[in-house]
Design a protein around this motif. Structure first.
Motif, mmCIF file in Angstrom:
data_model
loop_
_atom_site.group_PDB
_atom_site.id
_atom_site.type_symbol
_atom_site.label_atom_id
_atom_site.label_comp_id
_atom_site.label_asym_id
_atom_site.label_seq_id
_atom_site.Cartn_x
_atom_site.Cartn_y
_atom_site.Cartn_z
ATOM 1 N N GLY A 13 -2.550 -23.224 -5.208
ATOM 2 C CA GLY A 13 -2.113 -23.191 -3.829
ATOM 3 C C GLY A 13 -3.136 -22.615 -2.872
ATOM 4 N N ALA A 14 -4.138 -21.912 -3.401
ATOM 5 C CA ALA A 14 -5.141 -21.283 -2.551
ATOM 6 C C ALA A 14 -6.032 -22.331 -1.900
ATOM 7 N N LYS A 15 -6.252 -22.158 -0.583
ATOM 8 C CA LYS A 15 -7.081 -23.078 0.192
ATOM 9 C C LYS A 15 -7.910 -22.290 1.194
ATOM 10 N N GLU A 16 -8.674 -22.998 2.001
ATOM 11 C CA GLU A 16 -9.548 -22.322 2.950
ATOM 12 C C GLU A 16 -8.773 -21.487 3.963
ATOM 13 N N ASN A 17 -7.547 -21.896 4.267
ATOM 14 C CA ASN A 17 -6.786 -21.149 5.265
ATOM 15 C C ASN A 17 -5.939 -20.028 4.662
ATOM 16 N N SER A 18 -5.999 -19.837 3.349
ATOM 17 C CA SER A 18 -5.218 -18.780 2.712
ATOM 18 C C SER A 18 -5.714 -17.408 3.153
ATOM 19 N N LEU A 19 -4.777 -16.480 3.272
ATOM 20 C CA LEU A 19 -5.106 -15.092 3.594
ATOM 21 C C LEU A 19 -5.090 -14.289 2.309
ATOM 22 N N LYS A 20 -6.118 -13.490 2.073
ATOM 23 C CA LYS A 20 -6.263 -12.835 0.773
ATOM 24 C C LYS A 20 -6.620 -11.362 0.911
ATOM 25 N N ARG A 21 -6.055 -10.568 0.022
ATOM 26 C CA ARG A 21 -6.441 -9.171 -0.156
ATOM 27 C C ARG A 21 -6.776 -9.011 -1.637
ATOM 28 N N GLY A 22 -8.028 -8.761 -1.924
ATOM 29 C CA GLY A 22 -8.443 -8.659 -3.321
ATOM 30 C C GLY A 22 -9.823 -8.051 -3.412
ATOM 31 N N PHE A 23 -10.616 -8.516 -4.338
ATOM 32 C CA PHE A 23 -11.947 -7.979 -4.554
ATOM 33 C C PHE A 23 -12.774 -8.026 -3.278
ATOM 34 N N PRO A 24 -13.462 -6.947 -2.910
ATOM 35 C CA PRO A 24 -13.518 -5.652 -3.614
ATOM 36 C C PRO A 24 -12.506 -4.639 -3.097
ATOM 37 N N ASP A 25 -11.533 -5.093 -2.342
ATOM 38 C CA ASP A 25 -10.593 -4.206 -1.663
ATOM 39 C C ASP A 25 -9.185 -4.365 -2.224
ATOM 40 N N TYR A 26 -9.058 -4.201 -3.540
ATOM 41 C CA TYR A 26 -7.754 -4.312 -4.170
ATOM 42 C C TYR A 26 -6.828 -3.181 -3.706
ATOM 43 N N ILE A 27 -5.539 -3.377 -3.935
ATOM 44 C CA ILE A 27 -4.550 -2.302 -3.739
ATOM 45 C C ILE A 27 -4.344 -1.656 -5.107
ATOM 46 N N ILE A 28 -4.673 -0.380 -5.209
ATOM 47 C CA ILE A 28 -4.651 0.309 -6.512
ATOM 48 C C ILE A 28 -3.443 1.229 -6.589
ATOM 49 N N LYS A 29 -2.716 1.094 -7.697
ATOM 50 C CA LYS A 29 -1.598 2.000 -7.986
ATOM 51 C C LYS A 29 -1.846 2.657 -9.330
ATOM 52 N N GLU B 69 0.828 -1.211 0.000
ATOM 53 C CA GLU B 69 0.000 0.000 0.000
ATOM 54 C C GLU B 69 0.862 1.260 0.000
ATOM 55 N N GLU B 70 1.998 1.211 0.676
ATOM 56 C CA GLU B 70 2.836 2.400 0.833
ATOM 57 C C GLU B 70 3.811 2.616 -0.315
ATOM 58 N N MET B 71 4.047 1.589 -1.115
ATOM 59 C CA MET B 71 5.000 1.721 -2.223
ATOM 60 C C MET B 71 4.440 2.640 -3.308
ATOM 61 N N ASP B 72 5.304 3.535 -3.797
ATOM 62 C CA ASP B 72 4.866 4.443 -4.856
ATOM 63 C C ASP B 72 5.725 4.345 -6.113
ATOM 64 N N SER B 73 6.617 3.347 -6.157
ATOM 65 C CA SER B 73 7.533 3.245 -7.292
ATOM 66 C C SER B 73 7.366 1.933 -8.061
ATOM 67 N N ILE B 74 6.370 1.130 -7.673
ATOM 68 C CA ILE B 74 6.119 -0.132 -8.383
ATOM 69 C C ILE B 74 5.135 0.123 -9.517
ATOM 70 N N PRO B 75 4.979 -0.816 -10.454
ATOM 71 C CA PRO B 75 4.129 -0.569 -11.634
ATOM 72 C C PRO B 75 2.686 -0.214 -11.278
ATOM 73 N N ASP B 76 2.095 0.638 -12.093
ATOM 74 C CA ASP B 76 0.681 0.964 -11.942
ATOM 75 C C ASP B 76 -0.161 -0.274 -12.215
ATOM 76 N N GLY B 77 -1.269 -0.380 -11.526
ATOM 77 C CA GLY B 77 -2.176 -1.497 -11.749
ATOM 78 C C GLY B 77 -2.990 -1.804 -10.514
ATOM 79 N N THR B 78 -3.788 -2.840 -10.610
ATOM 80 C CA THR B 78 -4.617 -3.310 -9.508
ATOM 81 C C THR B 78 -3.961 -4.554 -8.920
ATOM 82 N N TYR B 79 -3.599 -4.481 -7.650
ATOM 83 C CA TYR B 79 -2.873 -5.567 -7.003
ATOM 84 C C TYR B 79 -3.797 -6.394 -6.112
ATOM 85 N N SER B 80 -3.658 -7.710 -6.234
ATOM 86 C CA SER B 80 -4.234 -8.618 -5.250
ATOM 87 C C SER B 80 -3.078 -9.372 -4.609
ATOM 88 N N PHE B 81 -3.320 -9.884 -3.421
ATOM 89 C CA PHE B 81 -2.248 -10.569 -2.694
ATOM 90 C C PHE B 81 -2.854 -11.722 -1.906
#
Length: 313
Positions: A296-312, A270-282
């Motif tokens: 690799g994604a499973k029930e115990n995976s931790l996710k940041r994505g829709f609808p709360d993407y990281i936007i650059k 979220e704090e990076m300002d020098s990485i490529p522009d785009g919509t990031y999920s993690f």
């Protein structure tokens, strides 16, 4: 050929589905569908393998047992037809890494040669009863291939920004707590555009900023990076149409996804300002990957994505 085990029923994510199942994961969908249920609730423990050991061994597609054998017997002809197909249609030389049988055909995983880098796939029809491999009818999903090339071009013309992203993710891995997929896994069962062990790039059908760059590349694959960069239409860029999907794994086989690491990486992205522009999920997964689907994604995976993407942007 990476050896297949039992066939895989329709799965989600990056798996290529033939013979009645859906195609390789496309970003040309509604956001709700992009956030597909990535959990592998039905995954049995014997289909899981440590991500550090996974090279694509065991990957399978529906009803591919017999066609896989036929594809292996005709591997040389398939490779020759595939290389010719990408050269003729996309002006790009490719390596053929893996051929996986499926219903009525085989999927061919390829990697581009040269400075423009991406992974994608083609399909060769197979008549199982007649034991014929129809290399003259080889085809590829135009949307997937074009977007794979566009993702590679985006990485090429914004290489400095991507170096900063790569350096950050590699520094995380160097600390020893998290890791990514192996290069062999990307080569053998990746097929999803520009990919690194830690992320892949995906574009929606509405992305227009990179289209002039793609057109210039197809007209002249030897065009300079400077001219390709000049063709980029910044006025048409919309971050929502350009996705950078980061996928990390815990290094320790016994470890659950760490909330501390997940929150740290999310905050730093979220704090990076020098990485490529785009919509990031993690997403941060445990150490294991399903060898049949390469997910690799499973029930115990931790996710940041829709609808709360990281936007650059």
């Amino acid at each position: 050929m990476v050896k297949n085990t039992k066939f895989l029923l329709c799965t989600i994510g990056l798996s290529i589905m033939l013979g009645g199942c859906s195609g390789m994961n496309s970003t040309n969908t509604n956001n709700e569908n992009e956030e597909v249920k990535e959990t592998q609730a039905g995954t049995s423990s014997d289909s899981l393998v440590s991500v550090q050991d996974y090279t694509g061994e065991g990957y399978a597609l529906p009803y591919g047992k017999e066609t896989d054998k036929l594809a292996e017997e005709n591997r040389n002809q398939i490779e020759e037809a595939t290389i010719k197909y990408f050269k003729d249609n996309y002006k790009t030389d490719v390596y053929v890494h893996n051929v996986v049988g499926s219903r009525d055909g085989a999927t061919i995983f390829v990697e581009s040669k040269g400075n423009l880098h991406f992974y994608t796939y083609a399909v060769v029809p197979i008549e199982e009863q007649g034991k014929q491999v129809l290399t003259d009818k080889i085809w590829a999903d135009a949307f997937q291939v074009e977007n794979a090339i566009k993702g590679g071009l985006y990485h090429m013309i914004f290489s400095d920004e991507f170096k900063k992203l790569d350096s950050y993710l590699e520094s995380l891995a160097a600390k020893g707590q998290i890791t990514g997929k192996t290069i062999e896994a990307l080569q053998n069962v990746g097929g999803h555009g520009y990919m690194t062990p830690y992320y892949f790039i995906a574009l929606t059908s509405k992305e227009e900023a990179i289209k002039p760059v793609y057109d210039l590349y197809i007209s002249n694959p030897n065009e300079s990076v400077e001219n390709l960069r000049n063709a980029y239409d910044e006025n048409m860029f919309n971050a929502e149409n350009f996705k950078i999907n980061i996928q990390l794994f815990m290094t320790d086989k016994q470890a659950k996804p760490s909330e501390e690491i997940f929150n740290q990486v999310t905050k730093e992205l979220e704090e990076m300002d020098s990485i490529p522009d785009g919509t990031y999920s993690f997403s941060l997964n445990d150490n294991f990957i399903d060898k049949q689907s390469a997910e690799g994604a499973k029930e115990n995976s931790l996710k940041r994505g829709f609808p709360d993407y990281i936007i650059k942007e």
